[in-house]
Design an enzyme around this catalytic site. Sequence first.
Site, short mmCIF file in Angstrom:
data_model
loop_
_atom_site.label_atom_id
_atom_site.label_comp_id
_atom_site.label_asym_id
_atom_site.label_seq_id
_atom_site.Cartn_x
_atom_site.Cartn_y
_atom_site.Cartn_z
N ASP A 166 0.87 -1.17 0.00
CA ASP A 166 0.00 0.00 0.00
C ASP A 166 0.91 1.22 0.00
O ASP A 166 2.00 1.19 0.58
CB ASP A 166 -0.88 0.00 1.25
CG ASP A 166 -1.71 1.25 1.37
OD1 ASP A 166 -2.42 1.57 0.41
OD2 ASP A 166 -1.63 1.91 2.41
N THR A 189 0.23 4.83 0.83
CA THR A 189 0.16 5.84 1.88
C THR A 189 0.39 5.24 3.26
O THR A 189 -0.32 4.33 3.68
CB THR A 189 -1.21 6.54 1.85
OG1 THR A 189 -1.44 7.02 0.53
CG2 THR A 189 -1.25 7.70 2.83
N THR A 211 -2.91 1.70 -4.38
CA THR A 211 -3.28 2.90 -3.64
C THR A 211 -4.65 3.40 -4.07
O THR A 211 -5.09 3.15 -5.20
CB THR A 211 -2.23 4.02 -3.84
OG1 THR A 211 -2.64 5.18 -3.13
CG2 THR A 211 -2.06 4.37 -5.31
N GLY A 212 -5.30 4.10 -3.17
CA GLY A 212 -6.55 4.76 -3.52
C GLY A 212 -6.30 6.13 -4.12
O GLY A 212 -7.24 6.80 -4.54
N LYS A 251 -9.35 -3.84 -3.48
CA LYS A 251 -7.98 -4.21 -3.13
C LYS A 251 -7.85 -5.72 -2.96
O LYS A 251 -6.88 -6.32 -3.42
CB LYS A 251 -7.54 -3.48 -1.85
CG LYS A 251 -7.26 -2.01 -2.07
CD LYS A 251 -6.48 -1.40 -0.92
CE LYS A 251 -6.08 0.03 -1.25
NZ LYS A 251 -5.25 0.64 -0.20
N ASP A 287 -1.46 -0.70 6.00
CA ASP A 287 -1.65 -0.19 7.35
C ASP A 287 -3.00 0.45 7.60
O ASP A 287 -3.22 1.03 8.64
CB ASP A 287 -0.55 0.83 7.68
CG ASP A 287 -0.77 2.15 6.95
OD1 ASP A 287 -1.40 2.14 5.87
OD2 ASP A 287 -0.30 3.18 7.46
N ASP A 311 -7.08 -1.68 3.86
CA ASP A 311 -6.16 -2.76 3.49
C ASP A 311 -6.56 -4.10 4.11
O ASP A 311 -6.03 -5.14 3.74
CB ASP A 311 -4.73 -2.43 3.96
CG ASP A 311 -4.21 -1.15 3.33
OD1 ASP A 311 -4.56 -0.89 2.17
OD2 ASP A 311 -3.47 -0.42 4.01
#
Length: 727
Positions: free
Chosen positions: A410, A412, A559-560, A587, A606, A610
């Site tokens: 991920d 961020t 990532t979003g 995801k 995190d 996720d």
Amino acid sequence: MTPGHPHSYSHDSRTHPAPPAHDHEAHHHGALASDTAAEPAGHGDHSGHSGHAAHAEHAGHSGHAGHSGHGDHVAQFRRLFWIMLALAVPVVAFNSMFASLLGYGLPDLAWVPWVSPVLGTLMYVWGGRPFLTGGLAEIRDRKPGMMLLIALAITVALLSSWGASLHLLSHELDFWWELALLIAIMLLGHWLEMRSLAQTSSALDSLAALLPDEAERVEGEQIATVSPEDLRVGDVVVVRPGASVPADGRIIDGAASMDESMVTGESRPVRRGTGAAVVAGTVATDSGLRVEVTATGDETALAGIRKLVSDAQASSSRAQRIADTAAGWLFWFALGSAAVTALVWSLLGMPDSAVVRTITVLVIACPHALGLAIPLVVSIATERAARAGVLVKDRLALESMRTVDAVLFDKTGTLTRGEPTVTGVEPAGARTADEVLALAAAAEADSEHPLAKAIVGAAEHRGLGLASARDFTSSPAEGVSARIEDTLVAVGGPHLLERHGTAELPVAEQWRDEGAIILHVLADGEVIGALRLADEIRPESRAAVDALHAAGSEVVMITGDAEAVARTVAGQLGIDRVFAGVRPEDKAATVASLQEEGRKVAMVGDGVNDAPALAQADVGIAIGAGTDVAIGSAGVILASSDPRAVLSVFALSRATFRKMKQNLWWAAGYNLISVPLAAGVLAPVGFVLPMSVGAILMSASTVVVALNAQLLRRLDLSPEALTSPRP
């Protein structure tokens, strides 16, 4: 989140805490970013994401599962082991066969010969029960393994020992001491194993914890405090600045920058105004809102994510244990050897020797070392991992890591810090970069916004002194302004430029293509410079990616965030593949698609968004600085936020598997040698393995396994050692 002052609707108000630092790359009062799009007037921020949208249900295979009840099993095996160890001492000490092996005498008292039979039988019934019931289960499943092998050995030992104690069989078959040690050592092994498998089921509880404990419902002219569970569709609730939205809904009054990072993974607060949808668990960072509830309970997006995690965990299947496979083969090996032994000695006309040799084979076929081979390695490996900041919650996740060939990060909060930082200053006119930054920081000094803190922090990092400011004002749509000496300084996004009728600096286009947040600084209405802010890449990320490439793994980022942001980060880190703008429910599907390509996937993340992907992956690795739900969904947790720690999991997995194989060879090797000798294969040349020698070999095998497992403690798992170039 603690609600702010009832009438405080400015994001810069001192009356409420700043939004959590986690996953913030905020749109600051109308900051212009890479995904700028047309938006109705008055909506200060632009976001091209609808990360909170659909939450289609998706369940899939997971490489690891939750183990409910393992905490109870750990306590039960621990208690049972200590009780059985206490009983084993007199059983062994008062056993005549053991006394003769060590050469000491027993008191000539009437009760002495019965200590071992009575206590040994108690140990068999009480301490042996888990193995007996497990053996029956393996028979029912037609999958003989460790439990059946232990059950067979202790049952044969019990029957033959009673036969010897009642003088019905040869005194050579007095195995009470062996029965006691076998039960105690096997309980120790299973206690260690259950402890290594113990896993908390915190993921779903942590999802629920994102919701506020109370909601403020509008009831006529009054506002009543109620539980979120009491909300119904159509209710109107008040969301204070800094507070969480209690249920999915639609904004009917107000506008705010919503921190959706915990749910969507979007790294910057997204501006939501009247008519926009908001999601339960998200936070209004700067302004108050009135929200009409559109979904509650199981219908909310948060509940949808919760179901994804639950389904992925429930649908996962456990890999077959290596030790069980070895035990299954040893079971048939022992049974076949015993049958051949009984047949050969009977055909030789020695029925007494046939009984003695056959029973000896069946008892000796269950090596103590095999029961400890895997649990000892796992126990030491998890302890060693913990000292290196790696918490192993699922043993199979650790075992599976060595086969991983695609690591999915991920972005961020994992590869990046999850918080904004000033990455560029472009001065205009006669101003210098330091002057522009110092003025912007002075104007932002009274703001609590994440971007304001980033600007002030950048000025302090450069050693710039901040002038005192007065007449501070803020507008969520435009930005902030303050008077510094005789100059009115303003910092903000496109709406600020529109109001002053001025154009952005030429460099803004390039920064926008790179996915940066762009703020302009104005002095008395004239643009004096621009600031480039972005989610800062962790300095360790590049070393982690390079080391994973060197280890033969493909590195993927998910990532979003918008495509431009993701592309910039991936380019700087040398990442192989990028999935950008991915919604939470997608995801897990992305992980599944990689698995369908034949990849063994490790997911590193995190955030709440996720969690389903962590559960879906072959190995889920949570960054410890992340949310509790991500930690609860993962098999491995990294205490630090250093992405290089993933390499520690790789190294530990490979070293652990190597030790497991070595220990299994030692343990099984003892059987492969001792069983034929106990059966009398060398009897024609005058050698039959005595039980005393078998006991010594048995102990030696256990000691070798234990010492070999201890070597794992010497493994260097430091990030520096794992990322340094190899000679």
